[in-house]
Design a protein around this motif. Structure first.
Motif, PDB file in Angstrom:
ATOM      1  N   ARG A   1     -14.011 -15.995   7.448  1.00 16.41           N
ATOM      2  CA  ARG A   1     -14.723 -14.811   7.913  1.00 16.41           C
ATOM      3  C   ARG A   1     -16.049 -15.081   7.671  1.00 16.41           C
ATOM      4  O   ARG A   1     -16.601 -15.333   6.570  1.00 16.41           O
ATOM      5  CB  ARG A   1     -14.555 -13.536   6.988  1.00 16.41           C
ATOM      6  CG  ARG A   1     -15.092 -12.165   7.174  1.00 16.41           C
ATOM      7  CD  ARG A   1     -14.924 -10.869   6.295  1.00 16.41           C
ATOM      8  NE  ARG A   1     -13.563 -10.475   6.755  1.00 16.41           N
ATOM      9  CZ  ARG A   1     -13.321  -9.286   6.645  1.00 16.41           C
ATOM     10  NH1 ARG A   1     -13.839  -8.453   5.758  1.00 16.41           N
ATOM     11  NH2 ARG A   1     -12.004  -8.870   6.751  1.00 16.41           N
TER      12      ARG A   1
ATOM     13  N   GLN B   1      -6.903  -9.726  10.684  1.00 20.95           N
ATOM     14  CA  GLN B   1      -7.555  -8.829   9.864  1.00 20.95           C
ATOM     15  C   GLN B   1      -8.625  -9.422   8.948  1.00 20.95           C
ATOM     16  O   GLN B   1      -9.627  -8.805   8.604  1.00 20.95           O
ATOM     17  CB  GLN B   1      -6.707  -7.583   9.276  1.00 20.95           C
ATOM     18  CG  GLN B   1      -6.195  -6.629  10.314  1.00 20.95           C
ATOM     19  CD  GLN B   1      -5.330  -5.712   9.670  1.00 20.95           C
ATOM     20  OE1 GLN B   1      -4.397  -5.781   8.769  1.00 20.95           O
ATOM     21  NE2 GLN B   1      -5.498  -4.489  10.069  1.00 20.95           N
TER      22      GLN B   1
ATOM     23  N   ASP C   1     -11.675 -10.573  10.610  1.00 15.25           N
ATOM     24  CA  ASP C   1     -12.618  -9.701  11.156  1.00 15.25           C
ATOM     25  C   ASP C   1     -13.373  -9.024  10.018  1.00 15.25           C
ATOM     26  O   ASP C   1     -13.014  -8.329   9.224  1.00 15.25           O
ATOM     27  CB  ASP C   1     -11.747  -8.569  11.654  1.00 15.25           C
ATOM     28  CG  ASP C   1     -12.428  -7.710  12.689  1.00 15.25           C
ATOM     29  OD1 ASP C   1     -13.741  -7.776  12.418  1.00 15.25           O
ATOM     30  OD2 ASP C   1     -11.819  -6.946  13.315  1.00 15.25           O
TER      31      ASP C   1
ATOM     32  N   SER D   1     -15.516  -6.652  10.212  1.00 18.02           N
ATOM     33  CA  SER D   1     -15.650  -5.168  10.293  1.00 18.02           C
ATOM     34  C   SER D   1     -14.615  -4.335   9.568  1.00 18.02           C
ATOM     35  O   SER D   1     -14.663  -3.228   9.394  1.00 18.02           O
ATOM     36  CB  SER D   1     -15.479  -4.763  12.063  1.00 18.02           C
ATOM     37  OG  SER D   1     -14.111  -4.996  12.323  1.00 18.02           O
ATOM     38  N   ILE D   2     -13.465  -5.327   9.160  1.00 20.89           N
ATOM     39  CA  ILE D   2     -12.307  -4.770   8.631  1.00 20.89           C
ATOM     40  C   ILE D   2     -12.671  -4.771   6.859  1.00 20.89           C
ATOM     41  O   ILE D   2     -12.926  -5.730   6.509  1.00 20.89           O
ATOM     42  CB  ILE D   2     -11.045  -5.270   8.667  1.00 20.89           C
ATOM     43  CG1 ILE D   2     -10.658  -4.993  10.344  1.00 20.89           C
ATOM     44  CG2 ILE D   2      -9.953  -4.728   7.759  1.00 20.89           C
ATOM     45  CD1 ILE D   2      -9.525  -5.594  10.505  1.00 20.89           C
ATOM     46  N   ASP D   3     -12.613  -3.529   6.392  1.00 22.71           N
ATOM     47  CA  ASP D   3     -12.933  -3.442   4.734  1.00 22.71           C
ATOM     48  C   ASP D   3     -11.843  -4.066   4.301  1.00 22.71           C
ATOM     49  O   ASP D   3     -10.619  -3.254   4.120  1.00 22.71           O
ATOM     50  CB  ASP D   3     -13.031  -1.904   4.292  1.00 22.71           C
ATOM     51  CG  ASP D   3     -13.589  -2.005   2.873  1.00 22.71           C
ATOM     52  OD1 ASP D   3     -13.408  -2.712   2.183  1.00 22.71           O
ATOM     53  OD2 ASP D   3     -13.953  -0.746   2.668  1.00 22.71           O
TER      54      ASP D   3
ATOM     55  N   LYS E   1      -9.379  -1.915   2.147  1.00 25.24           N
ATOM     56  CA  LYS E   1      -8.093  -1.372   2.735  1.00 25.24           C
ATOM     57  C   LYS E   1      -6.891  -2.076   2.793  1.00 25.24           C
ATOM     58  O   LYS E   1      -5.942  -1.494   2.741  1.00 25.24           O
ATOM     59  CB  LYS E   1      -8.651  -0.693   3.945  1.00 25.24           C
ATOM     60  CG  LYS E   1      -9.762   0.367   4.156  1.00 25.24           C
ATOM     61  CD  LYS E   1     -10.120   0.462   5.395  1.00 25.24           C
ATOM     62  CE  LYS E   1     -11.177   1.720   5.455  1.00 25.24           C
ATOM     63  NZ  LYS E   1     -11.541   2.186   6.956  1.00 25.24           N
ATOM     64  N   LEU E   2      -7.107  -3.145   2.958  1.00 27.11           N
ATOM     65  CA  LEU E   2      -5.889  -4.284   2.927  1.00 27.11           C
ATOM     66  C   LEU E   2      -5.382  -4.379   1.668  1.00 27.11           C
ATOM     67  O   LEU E   2      -4.218  -4.808   1.476  1.00 27.11           O
ATOM     68  CB  LEU E   2      -6.368  -5.695   3.616  1.00 27.11           C
ATOM     69  CG  LEU E   2      -7.202  -5.757   4.985  1.00 27.11           C
ATOM     70  CD1 LEU E   2      -7.372  -7.103   5.177  1.00 27.11           C
ATOM     71  CD2 LEU E   2      -6.218  -5.127   5.941  1.00 27.11           C
TER      72      LEU E   2
END
Length: 403
Positions: A343, A390, A393, A395-397, A400-401
């Motif tokens: 990332r 994901q 990326d 932009s993905i927190d 949340k994953l």
């Protein structure tokens, strides 16, 4: 038999954690910590804030003297010369004897010396204690030249910390870049490049000898190149301190062997921290760890076992380091087979993930990405399968994953 007394040999993080956890778990018996330095103190600041003078001796104590008095923990300043496990007795160098129901060895390790001519010179520095840091600081004056052999975590931290003193620093390591097993090649390359960008000379090579005369030190490399320096610091890891265990007849193998409760091969003796190594019930020897958090984990495990509590469950291993104004963290394992996911931030690798062959997250390392590492730790511990796209990326927190 009710546990009435415990003696802890060693006042580092692991030994202190045993004492703190025992009191937290309701143990009210006699509790003693024996250490040459007296009140336990934290080691990681030695290469950073303490070396820089930003924190004092009192600032790096793991707890103030009042804590030990309030919790009835006796601090004995001294060095243990012998252990008699059948009796539960430790004998100090000055002849004092302390006997207890159980003994916990938290002896840590000694700095690994270079096995080359001059590697054992008294003037060659190491960094394990406050005295070592004080000695190093006294040599870091404007215009001085410091050669650091070993560009791992300690070497990198000292290289960064030495610059504000006005010292010239040369960092020597046989591997380019170092720390790949800890953070992966992408972050390792970025981190190593920070040294020359901040004025540290980086040399890739294998030292073959160290000499010293009135003009200073000379480090000769396998290539024939010679590096001159006013001071030389070696930071290539530690050797576990097992002499006490060995002399008492305990089993050792690159560490004092313990079971999953941190109990040694003698029922009266436990071992924790850098000097301990777990042997599973099936005979498998786990890799010995040397991280700060590992010291806490093993201390907590031993304390639970001593009072008969269920052993605590520990998550994936975690470490941190600082250099040149950035904070580095890692969790889990970045080695082994599997895919690597990067990332990026501002065109550079910021967080690196390691997936195992089954597609589960096995490790994560980040620069200035503590929140990402904490989320990754939850993902690892909970065995959550995540989409590699994901992970890559930004932009993905990641939190949340981890849900």
């Amino acid at each position: 038999m009710t546990l009435a007394s415990v003696t802890i040999v060693g006042g580092g993080m692991s030994g202190f954690t045993v004492a703190k956890e025992l009191r937290g778990r309701g143990f009210t018996g006699a509790l003693t910590i024996i250490d040459p330095a007296g009140v336990p103190y934290d080691r990681p600041p030695l290469s950073k804030d303490y070396l820089l003078g930003a924190r004092s001796q009192e600032d790096i104590q793991l707890a103030g003297r009042t804590w030990f008095a309030e919790h009835h923990v006796d601090i004995v300043t001294g060095t243990v010369a012998a252990l008699r496990p059948d009796e539960g007795t430790v004998v100090l160098e000055d002849g004092r004897r302390i006997t207890s129901d159980k003994v916990v060895l938290a002896t840590g390790g000694t700095a690994r010396r270079l096995p080359i001519p001059g590697g054992d010179l008294p003037s060659v520095l190491e960094l394990r204690t406050r005295d070592d840091a004080d000695r190093l600081r006294s040599l870091l004056v404007p215009g001085s030249r410091l050669a650091i052999i070993g560009a791992g975590l300690i070497g990198a931290e000292v290289a960064s910390s030495a610059l504000p003193f006005g010292a010239d620093v040369v960092l020597i390591d046989p591997v380019d870049p170092p720390l790949v097993p800890a953070v992966g090649p992408e972050l390792a390359r970025r981190l190593h490049a920070m040294h020359p960008a901040n004025g540290v000379e980086v040399v890739t090579g294998v030292p073959t000898s160290i000499t010293v005369d009135a003009t200073g030190h000379k480090v000769t490399l396998e290539s024939g190149h010679t590096i001159t320096a006013d001071a030389v610091l070696v930071g290539i890891g530690i050797v576990p301190e097992t002499a006490l265990a060995e002399s008492a007849g305990l089993e050792t193998d690159n560490g004092t062997l313990v079971d999953e409760s941190q109990r040694t091969t003698h029922p009266n003796v436990y071992a924790v921290g850098d000097s301990s190594r777990v042997r599973l019930a099936n005979g498998t020897l786990l890799r010995r760890a040397e991280h700060w958090e590992h010291a806490m984990k093993t201390g907590a495990t031993a304390a639970a076992a001593l009072v008969g509590d269920d052993l605590p469950e520990h998550g994936a291993s975690w470490f941190w380091s600082d250099r040149h104004g950035v904070h580095v963290e890692g969790v889990g394992s970045m080695t082994g087979e599997g895919a690597t996911i990067v990332r990026e931030k501002d065109g550079e690798p910021a967080v690196v993930f390691k997936l195992d062959v089954g597609g589960y997250l096995a490790g994560c390392a980040a620069v200035d990405g503590g929140l990402a590492v904490r989320a990754a730790r939850r993902i690892i511990d909970r065995r959550i399968r995540v989409d590699p796209k994901q992970l890559a990326d930004p932009s993905i927190d990641l939190k949340k994953l981890a849900r």
